[in-house]
Design an enzyme around this catalytic site. Structure first.
Site, PDB file in Angstrom:
ATOM      1  N   ARG A  43       1.009  -1.087  -0.101  1.00 45.66           N
ATOM      2  CA  ARG A  43       0.188   0.327   0.038  1.00 45.66           C
ATOM      3  C   ARG A  43       0.818   1.636  -0.512  1.00 45.66           C
ATOM      4  O   ARG A  43       0.393   2.258  -0.730  1.00 45.66           O
ATOM      5  CB  ARG A  43      -0.910  -0.301   0.758  1.00 45.66           C
ATOM      6  CG  ARG A  43      -1.791   1.179   1.184  1.00 45.66           C
ATOM      7  CD  ARG A  43      -2.960   1.389   2.158  1.00 45.66           C
ATOM      8  NE  ARG A  43      -3.238   0.203   2.893  1.00 45.66           N
ATOM      9  CZ  ARG A  43      -2.776   0.294   4.343  1.00 45.66           C
ATOM     10  NH1 ARG A  43      -1.932   1.271   4.396  1.00 45.66           N
ATOM     11  NH2 ARG A  43      -3.034  -0.827   4.901  1.00 45.66           N
ATOM     12  N   TYR A  85     -14.969  17.794 -16.235  1.00 43.32           N
ATOM     13  CA  TYR A  85     -15.532  15.252 -16.650  1.00 43.32           C
ATOM     14  C   TYR A  85     -16.840  15.458 -15.235  1.00 43.32           C
ATOM     15  O   TYR A  85     -16.715  16.203 -13.801  1.00 43.32           O
ATOM     16  CB  TYR A  85     -14.100  15.001 -15.980  1.00 43.32           C
ATOM     17  CG  TYR A  85     -14.543  13.982 -16.199  1.00 43.32           C
ATOM     18  CD1 TYR A  85     -14.725  13.006 -17.511  1.00 43.32           C
ATOM     19  CD2 TYR A  85     -14.722  12.951 -14.925  1.00 43.32           C
ATOM     20  CE1 TYR A  85     -15.627  11.599 -16.551  1.00 43.32           C
ATOM     21  CE2 TYR A  85     -14.993  11.449 -14.455  1.00 43.32           C
ATOM     22  CZ  TYR A  85     -15.343  10.773 -16.119  1.00 43.32           C
ATOM     23  OH  TYR A  85     -15.303   9.593 -16.093  1.00 43.32           O
ATOM     24  N   ASP A 129      -6.128  19.138 -14.052  1.00 42.85           N
ATOM     25  CA  ASP A 129      -6.340  17.218 -15.149  1.00 42.85           C
ATOM     26  C   ASP A 129      -6.350  17.495 -16.548  1.00 42.85           C
ATOM     27  O   ASP A 129      -6.607  18.089 -17.507  1.00 42.85           O
ATOM     28  CB  ASP A 129      -7.589  17.239 -14.663  1.00 42.85           C
ATOM     29  CG  ASP A 129      -8.166  15.462 -14.753  1.00 42.85           C
ATOM     30  OD1 ASP A 129      -7.743  15.442 -16.253  1.00 42.85           O
ATOM     31  OD2 ASP A 129      -9.112  15.350 -15.042  1.00 42.85           O
ATOM     32  N   LYS A 159      -7.046   6.832 -20.008  1.00 36.76           N
ATOM     33  CA  LYS A 159      -7.593   7.037 -20.711  1.00 36.76           C
ATOM     34  C   LYS A 159      -5.954   7.198 -21.863  1.00 36.76           C
ATOM     35  O   LYS A 159      -5.573   5.769 -22.169  1.00 36.76           O
ATOM     36  CB  LYS A 159      -7.839   8.262 -20.929  1.00 36.76           C
ATOM     37  CG  LYS A 159      -8.802   8.875 -20.283  1.00 36.76           C
ATOM     38  CD  LYS A 159      -9.781   8.044 -20.229  1.00 36.76           C
ATOM     39  CE  LYS A 159     -11.750   7.932 -19.089  1.00 36.76           C
ATOM     40  NZ  LYS A 159     -11.251   9.228 -18.379  1.00 36.76           N
TER      41      LYS A 159
HETATM   42  C1  LIG Z   1     -12.040   9.636 -17.433  1.00 38.61           C
HETATM   43  C2  LIG Z   1     -11.818  10.686 -16.475  1.00 38.61           C
HETATM   44  C3  LIG Z   1     -11.828  10.773 -15.708  1.00 38.61           C
HETATM   45  C4  LIG Z   1     -12.089  10.048 -13.844  1.00 38.61           C
HETATM   46  O1  LIG Z   1     -10.890   8.807 -14.122  1.00 38.61           O
HETATM   47  P1  LIG Z   1     -10.667   7.669 -14.183  1.00 38.61           P
HETATM   48  O2  LIG Z   1      -9.729   6.687 -14.676  1.00 38.61           O
HETATM   49  O3  LIG Z   1     -12.926   6.864 -14.944  1.00 38.61           O
HETATM   50  O4  LIG Z   1     -11.920   7.537 -12.718  1.00 38.61           O
HETATM   51  C5  LIG Z   1     -11.366  12.159 -15.168  1.00 38.61           C
HETATM   52  N1  LIG Z   1     -10.778  13.444 -15.520  1.00 38.61           N
HETATM   53  C6  LIG Z   1     -10.821  13.262 -16.868  1.00 38.61           C
HETATM   54  C7  LIG Z   1     -10.558  14.360 -17.879  1.00 38.61           C
HETATM   55  C8  LIG Z   1     -11.646  11.782 -17.074  1.00 38.61           C
HETATM   56  O5  LIG Z   1     -11.844  11.655 -19.221  1.00 38.61           O
END
Ligand SMILES: *Cc1c(COP(=O)(O)O)cnc(C)c1O
Length: 379
Positions: free
Chosen positions: A46, A98, A170, A195
């Site tokens: 962890r 998001y 982000d 992604k």
């Molecule tokens: C998909 C996404 C998230 C969340 O991520 P997960 O891996 O699905 O938990 C946060 N910000 C953006 C811009 C995203 O496209």
């Protein structure tokens, strides 16, 4: 070292005495100590695991940070960063986030006493009017989801530092291959690694990356306390994905540009939102702060019936949530990522029954265009 080389050789640290070229998967929850008050550097996964550590070192280097933490999902990363704040703290967030981040802020974060104001992060006056004495952070996403608005990161950083705020960016849509917010003054970079960083639509993961040692220490403490860590095998999958990050980003961007230009010529398509089109309202900002435009785009059909027809008729392009992988995916933001947002607010943002979002993959652009032509025009 060049970005592409770091993608392949993520960290200088070697964990293996056999010469294995691939980083070993240390599938161990715990690590034995050689003696009392002696340690191998690892005690419990962890806190840290060698495979995850290698991945984190690679991501930190790619983003120009001093530390990166690898999470089991992007949302786990956003949620952990919110633990930096205390009840009563106020955060300004950009308008067009998001949907999952908005849901997090409105529920567990709000229940913990955090306050949020959504602001037009493209407009300094709007940001200034959102400030309160309790404001602690500015949280932005650029380009935004799904309208592809671009925020000037350096201007946001200037605003944040003038008011003593942490700037959280982000960077999921661009990845460090095209955009490195820490170099533009951000304090924390967040990724849904699910992604582009993963890129194969097969693994969930997330990252938080920082430059500042004090912030790294605070996040590491929360990380080992709460336990949202990425598993060793998933860490290894990400290490493998990173090796082709630069190649994938180039191929996906090139396809996205071609598709955006083709969509512009279609009579049934009213608008195309892609930062790489010179007519995009923030084209100049994109060119200044990023080395590319990415491979995400959205477009508006002439009617909701056309939009639904496209979703029903695509064959190669898959109607599925998520983005950034080698497979092209199309989504209906109104019913998927942004379904939880009140209708009036959603429509005001342009997220209506005509809007579709496309994540462009690495297939042949001719095949993708043929698929869209069939879906849009019935040819
Ligand atoms: C998909 C996404 C998230 C969340 O991520 P997960 O891996 O699905 O938990 C946060 N910000 C953006 C811009 C995203 O496209």
């Amino acid at each position: 070292m060049d970005f592409r080389t770091i993608c392949v050789h993520g960290s200088d640290k070697r964990y293996d005495v056999t010469g294995a070229v691939s980083v070993p998967i240390f599938q161990s929850a715990t690590f034995a100590h050689p003696g009392v008050n002696r340690s191998t550097g690892y005690d419990y996964s962890r806190t840290q695991n060698p495979t995850r550590e290698y991945l984190e070192a690679a991501i930190a280097r790619l983003e120009g940070g001093s530390d990166a933490l690898a999470f089991s999902s992007g949302m786990a990363a956003v949620a952990l960063v919110m633990e930096l704040f205390s009840p009563g703290d106020h955060i300004i967030a950009s308008d067009d986030l998001y949907g999952g981040s908005i849901r997090l802020f409105a529920n567990p974060s709000a229940a913990r006493g955090l306050k949020f104001t959504y602001s037009d992060a493209y407009d300094a006056a709007s940001l200034a009017s959102a400030l309160t004495p309790a404001t602690k952070a500015l949280f932005i996403e650029t380009p935004s989801n799904p309208m592809m608005h671009v925020v000037d990161i350096a201007a946001a950083a200037e605003f944040a530092s003038a008011h003593g705020l942490l700037l959280v960016v982000d960077n999921t849509f661009m990845t460090p291959y095209f955009q490195r917010p820490l170099e533009l003054g951000a304090d924390i970079v967040i990724h849904s690694g699910t992604k582009y960083l993963c890129g194969h639509n097969d693994t969930l993961c997330g990252f938080a990356v920082v430059k500042d040692a004090g912030l790294s220490e605070r996040l590491r403490f929360l990380f080992k306390t709460i336990g949202p860590c990425l598993a060793p095998f998933d860490s290894w999958l990400l290490i493998r994905s990173l090796k082709t990050l630069a190649l994938r980003m180039e191929a996906q961007q090139s396809n996205a540009r071609e598709l955006a230009e083709w969509l512009l010529t279609q009579p049934k398509i009213k608008a195309v939102h892609y930062p790489g089109l010179p007519e995009h309202p923030q084209y100049d900002i994109s060119r200044r702060q990023a080395s590319g435009f990415g491979a995400m785009l959205s477009f508006s059909a002439d009617t909701p019936e056309t939009a639904v027809g496209i979703l029903e008729r695509v064959r190669l392009i898959l109607y599925a949530e998520s983005l950034g992988g080698v497979e092209s995916l199309i989504t209906y933001p109104m019913l998927q990522t942004h379904a939880d947002i009140p209708e009036a607010e959603r429509e005001a943002k342009g997220i209506d029954g005509c809007l579709l979002r496309l994540s462009v993959g690495i297939e042949s652009p001719d095949d993708l265009i043929a698929d869209l032509d069939h879906a849009i025009n019935g040819r």
